[in-house]
Design a protein around this motif. Structure first.
Motif, PDB file in Angstrom:
ATOM      1  N   GLU A  42       0.835  -1.208   0.000  1.00 25.29           N
ATOM      2  CA  GLU A  42       0.000   0.000   0.000  1.00 25.29           C
ATOM      3  C   GLU A  42       0.865   1.250   0.000  1.00 25.29           C
ATOM      4  O   GLU A  42       0.544   2.243  -0.662  1.00 25.29           O
ATOM      5  CB  GLU A  42      -0.941  -0.012   1.201  1.00 25.29           C
ATOM      6  N   ARG A  43       1.956   1.210   0.735  1.00 29.60           N
ATOM      7  CA  ARG A  43       2.875   2.355   0.804  1.00 29.60           C
ATOM      8  C   ARG A  43       3.498   2.627  -0.565  1.00 29.60           C
ATOM      9  O   ARG A  43       3.577   3.770  -1.015  1.00 29.60           O
ATOM     10  CB  ARG A  43       3.959   2.078   1.854  1.00 29.60           C
ATOM     11  N   ILE A  44       3.939   1.565  -1.220  1.00 29.93           N
ATOM     12  CA  ILE A  44       4.541   1.700  -2.547  1.00 29.93           C
ATOM     13  C   ILE A  44       3.509   2.239  -3.535  1.00 29.93           C
ATOM     14  O   ILE A  44       3.798   3.142  -4.319  1.00 29.93           O
ATOM     15  CB  ILE A  44       5.135   0.353  -3.010  1.00 29.93           C
ATOM     16  N   ARG A  45       2.306   1.708  -3.471  1.00 29.33           N
ATOM     17  CA  ARG A  45       1.233   2.171  -4.367  1.00 29.33           C
ATOM     18  C   ARG A  45       0.945   3.653  -4.142  1.00 29.33           C
ATOM     19  O   ARG A  45       0.801   4.424  -5.095  1.00 29.33           O
ATOM     20  CB  ARG A  45      -0.024   1.343  -4.149  1.00 29.33           C
ATOM     21  N   LYS A  46       0.876   4.065  -2.877  1.00 22.30           N
ATOM     22  CA  LYS A  46       0.589   5.462  -2.549  1.00 22.30           C
ATOM     23  C   LYS A  46       1.656   6.390  -3.134  1.00 22.30           C
ATOM     24  O   LYS A  46       1.344   7.411  -3.751  1.00 22.30           O
ATOM     25  CB  LYS A  46       0.513   5.636  -1.027  1.00 22.30           C
ATOM     26  N   PHE A  93      17.191  -6.094  -2.568  1.00 20.69           N
ATOM     27  CA  PHE A  93      17.586  -5.570  -3.874  1.00 20.69           C
ATOM     28  C   PHE A  93      16.364  -5.077  -4.650  1.00 20.69           C
ATOM     29  O   PHE A  93      16.400  -4.021  -5.273  1.00 20.69           O
ATOM     30  CB  PHE A  93      18.343  -6.639  -4.673  1.00 20.69           C
ATOM     31  N   TYR A  94      15.273  -5.845  -4.617  1.00 19.11           N
ATOM     32  CA  TYR A  94      14.053  -5.460  -5.322  1.00 19.11           C
ATOM     33  C   TYR A  94      13.506  -4.146  -4.746  1.00 19.11           C
ATOM     34  O   TYR A  94      13.093  -3.250  -5.486  1.00 19.11           O
ATOM     35  CB  TYR A  94      13.022  -6.582  -5.221  1.00 19.11           C
ATOM     36  N   LEU A  95      13.530  -4.002  -3.434  1.00 15.61           N
ATOM     37  CA  LEU A  95      13.067  -2.753  -2.822  1.00 15.61           C
ATOM     38  C   LEU A  95      13.955  -1.579  -3.221  1.00 15.61           C
ATOM     39  O   LEU A  95      13.465  -0.469  -3.437  1.00 15.61           O
ATOM     40  CB  LEU A  95      13.010  -2.887  -1.299  1.00 15.61           C
ATOM     41  N   GLU A 101      12.042   5.907   2.767  1.00 17.15           N
ATOM     42  CA  GLU A 101      10.701   6.427   2.471  1.00 17.15           C
ATOM     43  C   GLU A 101       9.723   5.297   2.153  1.00 17.15           C
ATOM     44  O   GLU A 101       8.554   5.368   2.523  1.00 17.15           O
ATOM     45  CB  GLU A 101      10.764   7.379   1.278  1.00 17.15           C
ATOM     46  N   ILE A 102      10.209   4.270   1.511  1.00 13.67           N
ATOM     47  CA  ILE A 102       9.354   3.136   1.152  1.00 13.67           C
ATOM     48  C   ILE A 102       9.010   2.288   2.360  1.00 13.67           C
ATOM     49  O   ILE A 102       7.880   1.893   2.543  1.00 13.67           O
ATOM     50  CB  ILE A 102      10.020   2.277   0.064  1.00 13.67           C
ATOM     51  N   ILE A 103       9.996   2.024   3.195  1.00 13.38           N
ATOM     52  CA  ILE A 103       9.753   1.076   4.300  1.00 13.38           C
ATOM     53  C   ILE A 103       9.218   1.731   5.563  1.00 13.38           C
ATOM     54  O   ILE A 103       8.920   1.049   6.528  1.00 13.38           O
ATOM     55  CB  ILE A 103      11.014   0.240   4.614  1.00 13.38           C
ATOM     56  N   THR A 104       9.081   3.053   5.562  1.00  9.55           N
ATOM     57  CA  THR A 104       8.504   3.732   6.713  1.00  9.55           C
ATOM     58  C   THR A 104       6.996   3.548   6.653  1.00  9.55           C
ATOM     59  O   THR A 104       6.316   4.174   5.859  1.00  9.55           O
ATOM     60  CB  THR A 104       8.859   5.232   6.728  1.00  9.55           C
TER      61      THR A 104
END
Length: 71
Positions: free
Chosen positions: A12-16, A52-54, A67-70
């Motif tokens: 959801e975070r990545i999508r946002k 690596f993918y992240l 920013e992605i994993i927060t």
């Protein structure tokens, strides 16, 4: 915390972030050499992405990994 819940929140975070930047799944996938279905599965929380993918996703979105994993 439940693994499934965490993966769903990550997706959801990545999508946002992607939507805030007006980037389609297809555009993001193309920019990092993946297919659109891979991004779709990630955003749905159906895969457990590697570090690596992240990093690739962060680069494709032009944001930091933090920013992605927060969540």
């Amino acid at each position: 915390m439940d693994k499934g819940v965490l993966l769903k929140k990550l997706g959801e975070r990545i999508r946002k972030i992607r939507l805030e930047k007006s980037i389609s799944q297809k555009q993001l996938a193309h920019s990092i050499g993946k297919d659109q279905q891979s991004i779709q599965r990630l955003e749905a929380g159906n895969i457990n992405p590697s570090y690596f993918y992240l990093c690739e996703i962060a680069q494709g979105l032009n944001v930091s990994l933090v920013e992605i994993i927060t969540l």
